[in-house]
Design an enzyme around this catalytic site. Structure first.
Site, PDB file in Angstrom:
ATOM      1  N   GLU A 255      34.542  64.081 133.375  1.00  0.00           N
ATOM      2  CA  GLU A 255      33.754  64.849 134.345  1.00  0.00           C
ATOM      3  C   GLU A 255      33.533  64.042 135.619  1.00  0.00           C
ATOM      4  O   GLU A 255      33.494  64.586 136.715  1.00  0.00           O
ATOM      5  CB  GLU A 255      32.410  65.274 133.742  1.00  0.00           C
ATOM      6  CG  GLU A 255      32.525  66.190 132.522  1.00  0.00           C
ATOM      7  CD  GLU A 255      33.396  67.419 132.767  1.00  0.00           C
ATOM      8  OE1 GLU A 255      33.519  67.860 133.917  1.00  0.00           O
ATOM      9  OE2 GLU A 255      33.973  67.923 131.784  1.00  0.00           O
TER      10      GLU A 255
ATOM     11  N   HIS B 225      36.368  64.522 137.994  1.00  0.00           N
ATOM     12  CA  HIS B 225      36.205  65.714 138.835  1.00  0.00           C
ATOM     13  C   HIS B 225      35.246  65.408 139.976  1.00  0.00           C
ATOM     14  O   HIS B 225      35.503  65.723 141.134  1.00  0.00           O
ATOM     15  CB  HIS B 225      35.599  66.861 138.028  1.00  0.00           C
ATOM     16  CG  HIS B 225      36.552  67.532 137.088  1.00  0.00           C
ATOM     17  ND1 HIS B 225      37.770  68.013 137.482  1.00  0.00           N
ATOM     18  CD2 HIS B 225      36.451  67.825 135.765  1.00  0.00           C
ATOM     19  CE1 HIS B 225      38.379  68.575 136.439  1.00  0.00           C
ATOM     20  NE2 HIS B 225      37.596  68.469 135.390  1.00  0.00           N
TER      21      HIS B 225
ATOM     22  N   PHE C 149      37.320  84.508 129.400  1.00  0.00           N
ATOM     23  CA  PHE C 149      36.644  85.784 129.607  1.00  0.00           C
ATOM     24  C   PHE C 149      35.363  85.667 130.424  1.00  0.00           C
ATOM     25  O   PHE C 149      34.895  86.637 130.981  1.00  0.00           O
ATOM     26  CB  PHE C 149      36.383  86.474 128.270  1.00  0.00           C
ATOM     27  CG  PHE C 149      37.644  86.809 127.535  1.00  0.00           C
ATOM     28  CD1 PHE C 149      38.605  87.625 128.132  1.00  0.00           C
ATOM     29  CD2 PHE C 149      37.896  86.295 126.278  1.00  0.00           C
ATOM     30  CE1 PHE C 149      39.791  87.919 127.473  1.00  0.00           C
ATOM     31  CE2 PHE C 149      39.078  86.590 125.610  1.00  0.00           C
ATOM     32  CZ  PHE C 149      40.033  87.395 126.210  1.00  0.00           C
TER      33      PHE C 149
ATOM     34  N   TYR D 184      39.308  80.548 133.719  1.00  0.00           N
ATOM     35  CA  TYR D 184      40.596  80.109 133.192  1.00  0.00           C
ATOM     36  C   TYR D 184      41.536  81.230 132.792  1.00  0.00           C
ATOM     37  O   TYR D 184      42.522  80.992 132.096  1.00  0.00           O
ATOM     38  CB  TYR D 184      40.381  79.172 131.999  1.00  0.00           C
ATOM     39  CG  TYR D 184      40.162  77.737 132.425  1.00  0.00           C
ATOM     40  CD1 TYR D 184      41.227  76.838 132.421  1.00  0.00           C
ATOM     41  CD2 TYR D 184      38.930  77.295 132.862  1.00  0.00           C
ATOM     42  CE1 TYR D 184      41.051  75.531 132.823  1.00  0.00           C
ATOM     43  CE2 TYR D 184      38.748  76.000 133.274  1.00  0.00           C
ATOM     44  CZ  TYR D 184      39.800  75.109 133.255  1.00  0.00           C
ATOM     45  OH  TYR D 184      39.626  73.815 133.657  1.00  0.00           O
TER      46      TYR D 184
HETATM   47 ZN   LIG Z   1      37.919  69.122 133.377  1.00  0.00          ZN
END
Ligand SMILES: [Zn+2]
Length: 1055
Positions: free
Chosen positions: A397, A400, A530, A534
């Site tokens: 993380e 990112h 959903f 993604y």
């Molecule tokens: Zn990731």
């Protein structure tokens, strides 16, 4: 692991739609695209215009009014459905609770999981719940669910929890089936409105991959993983059988996680739970921050209080670049809070870097990120302890977050993680995960939270080995998610003959070794596609893995232990991948960093799935053996192989890191580099033994090394070569050590060597030569035996580096000058600076332990003095009088560290003693208490110094602060009036007292008070300080510092 743009609010959707469908904007962008100024725009600006046009088209701008209305309705509906989907999953997860009161039912769960389960129970009305006696509450939150799957011996419980988990949100009010069907139907309609065949095409329109390319990649990886996964399952069955498991022959979903955990433990002896104490959150973050400082030259600093937070556990940080200029901020929300937070981990932006949105429009607004994890919260007095996997997650993380925060794009729309193609978005995150396996990085963060002890080397080795454990199975799991996602969004026909569950089952046949349960409704909680972003994009994890593994291999190529090379490569990574954001096509960015297009080979190598490639090499080697080779079969070198290729090909194949790092073949290879006398290296490789014999020297260059390899050596020739070197080059015994230091190799040849000396001596006619051969054998034998002893001692020291002092005490006479010379030789055998450094540091520790041992005599006087004072105290007529004596000694500044240590250890051993009378124990305790109390009032300068030193987390700064404190300089030199000076020995003693007092204190007063002592940070840092002093200073003595004025307010209790 998710970078999710979560369910948007309807108002925001509407606004986005209006913005996205703004004809004036669309026309404006098109006008720019067609204007003569186009060429003058920056790459980033061009990308913004082009992707805005594309987005506008995808956003419905080009639609006729009636169709646009329909389109908008679909969008609104899809947003509602996604939110409904997500709410159902959260509610279904929250709804399930299982209270357990009988300890037998949860047998196998580790203490941390029991603690969490008790905490959950306690938060749900069972206030008296304890980890030890329950009751325990199991939920479907990831930490709770996983702990049962991995550890519960109770198979029925595992089954119950598993079934509950895979059927979440699949029945009653919370059923997501209709929601999914509706989502898929609307997505297809939307695609058709936009002129595409299916939703996957819409999704791929803004991605690096195409539907067919993604499918191709998934299939390639699937076929590479399938056999490995089948083998994994077979291994599991065999293992369960060997453990007498009745379910061995029918292992199913709720068994695989449990048994693979047991297999992992037995194979690598790594129990993830037992590793937790080595990974405390504060230490992990500290290590992560110092890694990014090294790689990217940035400083991460706590900035709590600068910004408001949504929970008291949330931290706020500031990032500065190398010139100390703030460049970004981030929030970190680490702990699981089942009632209000969904599972998993994610990062997202709070605000992005932007010039336009800055206050004055000329400076830039700095980016802010937030990072959320779901780790076990601190339980009682323990900090949050992480599994290795959770450590990887935090690194992930943070990768990112780095891309968001280190961006140099001032155009907000393509700054940081914005505007980056989905398939490339996981590059920096997965790239960061690789560092968790990097020795220095890992060893830096893995310190036992109580003892400060580092991660044992053998565990590190096992972590490396475990990296490819069940890689085939894990890969298949991801491939299943990715494939079912693509299928549902490209081939599925809503309302057609095949239901969503049929698709899932069809995909599972190819991607799951055990077919799913008939009632498996995993799709009903597949939030990624959903409720998250993604949809038709799950494959991007694998896509990005290829990129990230290849990016990391740039560091491997540069040399992970070469600091300078790593920094250079890190800087290049920062300036390309992290800095350019979405302002440039991702492939171009990658090529700018890597110098070439991405290659999938590093990923396959890291995953240990390169067998095919390896086997083809093996085949080549063995077939050339049968063709070309027979004459070298003498001696015991029968497994040598001729390789009918150029030497450089062989050597480069054999030294290829992709072959080197993975256990490839059932036999080992050795390439002999016999360029005596400089480096008699026998480089061992995990490939077949290679002996190159069939090359004519004409084919080779002038490289003597290559020629020798090409000539080929039998064992006899090899021994003769060694004898020649010893006899003709007459190396010093020190150099002989150099030849014999590779013990494992030498052990293979020693017998042959001695035999060869003997047989040559036997047949030798020249008497002098005969003598020389005999002497040579004797001499080598002598050095050999000596090496054996040193090696044995070194191994003992290496095995228990924490016990060096004890080893020195027992075996002082073995720590000879020869031994330290031997260490130097060993050091020289290592190629990597890191390994050399490790040996050197071990040597320094041995040396300081030896000198500490030898110096005991010096302190006898001090000890005698302390002993005398102590006896005087004990001679007092009453306990009050004794305490008064301690008080007055303190007042007279005579309560020195030696005496305090003596009193502390007297109480410590009294407490433990099974024979000592209780009255005596009581006296010792009173004395100990009186000493502790007096300490408060005397507050020696070392206490003040310690407080100051404890604030340093950076090893270099700590080191230089220590150096200042220990270097009082000459009396006539001007001194810093604020600095405190002392000797390493004295400070070391005070640290020992602190740690000592803490131990005693903790045992007698229980958790509450121990907690007040601000555990375990201070204890850890004290331990680090202690170790630093021992390693760096203890063998040196600095002159006694002059007496300083004491600070009467300092309070020892704070430690
Ligand atoms: Zn990731």
């Amino acid at each position: 692991m998710t970078l999710v743009i979560y369910c948007l609010q309807p108002e925001k959707v509407e606004f986005d739609l209006k913005l996205g469908q703004s004809k004036p904007l669309y026309n404006a962008f098109k006008a720019i695209r067609e204007s003569p100024d186009w060429d003058g725009l920056s790459d980033a600006q061009k990308r913004i215009v082009e992707s805005s046009i594309k987005e506008a088209v995808l956003g419905g701008v080009s639609l006729e009014d009636s169709k646009r209305e329909e389109f908008n309705k679909i969008q609104q509906e899809l947003t509602k459905l996604s939110r409904k989907f997500d709410e159902n999953v959260l509610d279904a997860t929250k709804k399930f609770e299982k209270l357990i009161t009988d300890k037998k039912e949860i047998e196998g769960l580790p203490a941390t999981a029991l603690g969490l389960a008790a905490q959950t129970a306690s938060s749900k009305g069972h206030e008296n719940a304890t980890a030890e006696n329950g009751p325990w509450m199991i939920t479907l939150d990831a930490p709770s669910f996983m702990s049962v799957m991995q550890h519960a011996k109770n198979r029925a419980l595992r089954e119950e929890i598993y079934r509950a988990y895979v059927t979440r949100a699949s029945s009653g009010e919370l059923d997501n089936t209709q929601v999914i069907e509706q989502i898929l139907k609307l997505r297809l309609e939307k695609a058709k409105l936009l002129g595409y065949n299916n939703y996957a095409e819409v999704s791929m329109a803004t991605k690096m991959a195409t539907v067919s390319k993604a499918e191709e990649l998934l299939e390639k990886l699937r076929s590479a993983s399938w056999n490995a996964a089948v083998q994994d399952m077979e291994d599991l069955r065999q293992f369960a059988k060997s453990q007498g498991a009745p379910e061995a022959n029918e292992l199913t979903h709720w068994d695989t996680t449990f048994w693979s955990e047991r297999l992992r433990e037995s194979k690598y002896e790594i129990n993830e739970e037992e590793l937790r104490p080595y990974f405390s959150l504060p230490k992990v973050m500290e290590g992560l921050f110092s890694l990014v400082k090294m790689l990217f030259g940035i400083d991460v600093e706590p900035a709590d209080g600068v910004a408001p937070v949504w929970n008291t556990d949330v931290r706020f940080y500031l990032i500065k670049d190398s010139s100390a200029k703030p460049i970004s901020y981030f929030y970190f929300d680490p702990y699981s809070r089942p009632a209000e937070k969904r599972g998993g981990a994610w990062m997202d932006e709070v605000v992005a870097r932007s010039r336009v949105l800055s206050d004055d429009k000329t400076s830039v607004r700095l980016p802010i990120a937030h990072m959320v994890c779901n780790q076990m919260p601190p339980v009682g007095d323990k900090p949050s302890l992480m599994t290795f996997r959770e450590v990887e997650t935090v690194f992930h993380e943070f990768g990112h977050a780095l891309q968001h925060m280190l961006t140099k794009q001032d155009e907000g729309l393509v700054a940081g993680i914005r505007g980056i193609e989905w398939d490339a978005v996981e590059l920096p995150s997965q790239f960061m995960e690789n560092w968790c396996y990097h020795r220095n990085t890992l060893m830096g963060i893995a310190k036992h939270y109580e003892t400060g002890e580092g991660l044992p080397e053998e565990i590190y080795q096992k972590l490396l080995a475990a990296r490819t454990f069940r890689a085939g199975s894990l890969s298949l799991r991801q491939l299943k998610f990715a494939t079912v996602d693509l299928e549902l969004h490209s081939k599925f026909i809503p309302g057609g003959s095949e239901s969503i569950y049929d698709v899932d089952r069809r995909v599972s046949e190819k991607t799951q070794v055990i077919p799913p349960l008939p009632e498996d409704r995993f799709l009903c909680s597949f939030s990624h596609i959903f409720a998250g972003g993604y949809a038709a994009g799950y494959y991007s994890y694998k896509w990005a893995e290829v990129l990230s593994a290849d990016a990391f291999s740039a560091f491997e190529d540069a040399g992970l232990n070469d600091d300078k090379a790593v920094k250079e490569t890190g800087n290049r990574f920062r300036e390309t991948i992290l800095a350019l954001g979405g302002g440039k096509d991702p492939l171009t960015v990658f090529v700018e960093f890597r110098g070439r297009e991405p290659s999938p080979e590093p990923l396959l190598r890291h995953n240990g799935l390169l067998q095919k490639f390896q086997l083809s090499i093996a085949h080549q080697i063995s077939s050339s053996q049968t063709q070309n080779h027979s004459s070298d079969q003498e001696d015991n070198m029968s497994n040598l192989v001729c390789f009918d290729a150029s030497v450089s090909t062989v050597v480069s194949a054999a030294t290829n890191p992709s072959l080197f790092n993975t256990p490839l073949l059932p036999f080992t290879t050795e390439v002999f580099f016999l360029n005596f006398p400089k480096t008699p290296r026998i480089i061992r490789l995990q490939t077949p033994k290679i002996l190159c014999a069939n090359l004519t020297t004409a084919q080779l260059g002038d490289d003597a090394q290559e020629v020798e390899i090409a000539e080929g050596y039998t064992m006899t020739k090899f021994c003769d070569k060694m004898i020649d070197v010893f006899l003709n080059e007459k190396p010093e015994p020190k150099d002989w050590m150099g030849y014999l230091v590779f013990r494992e190799d030498w052990n293979k040849y020693r017998e042959n060597f001695y035999n060869r000396c003997k047989s040559r001596a036997d047949t030798e006619n020249d008497f002098t030569m005969k003598q020389r051969l005999v002497t040579l054998a004797t001499e080598v034998k002598r050095v050999d035996d000596e090496m054996e002893r040193h090696a044995e001692l070194l191994k003992q020291v290496e095995d228990s580096p924490m016990d060096i002092n004890a080893i020195v005490t027992r075996r002082r006479k073995d720590f000879t000058g020869e031994f330290f010379r031997y260490l130097t030789v060993v050091q020289e055998t290592h190629d990597s600076l890191e390994d050399r450094d490790a040996v050197a540091r071990l040597g320094a520790r041995c040396l300081s332990a030896v000198s500490a041992y030898d110096n005991t005599l010096e302190t006898v006087e001090t000890l005698d003095d302390a002993q005398a004072k102590f006896e005087d105290i004990l001679d007092s007529p009453s306990i009050e009088a004794a305490c008064a004596k301690i008080k007055s000694l303190a007042k007279a500044k005579e309560l020195d560290s030696s005496l305090i240590l003596l009193i502390n250890s007297a109480w410590a051993s009294a407490k433990e003693s099974p024979t000592m009378k209780n009255e005596v124990k009581a006296i010792m305790y009173e004395l100990y208490k009186a000493t502790k109390k007096s300490l408060k009032s005397i507050a020696p300068k070392e206490i003040k110094l310690l407080k100051y030193l404890l604030n340093f987390t950076d090893p270099e700064e700590r080191f230089s602060a220590l150096a200042t404190a220990f270097s009082p300089g000459k009396d006539n030199e001007a001194r810093n009036p604020n600095a405190i000076y002392t000797t390493p020995k004295e400070l070391h003693k005070w640290i020992t007292i602190m740690l000592d007092a803490y131990q005693l204190h903790k045992d007698e007063t229980g958790i509450e008070e121990a907690k007040e002592m601000n555990l375990p940070m201070v204890i850890q840092r004290l331990s680090i300080l202690k170790e630093t002093i021992e390693e760096e200073y203890l063998e040196k003595e600095t002159p006694e510092a002059k007496k300083d004025t004491d600070d009467a307010d300092a309070d020892a209790e704070e430690f």
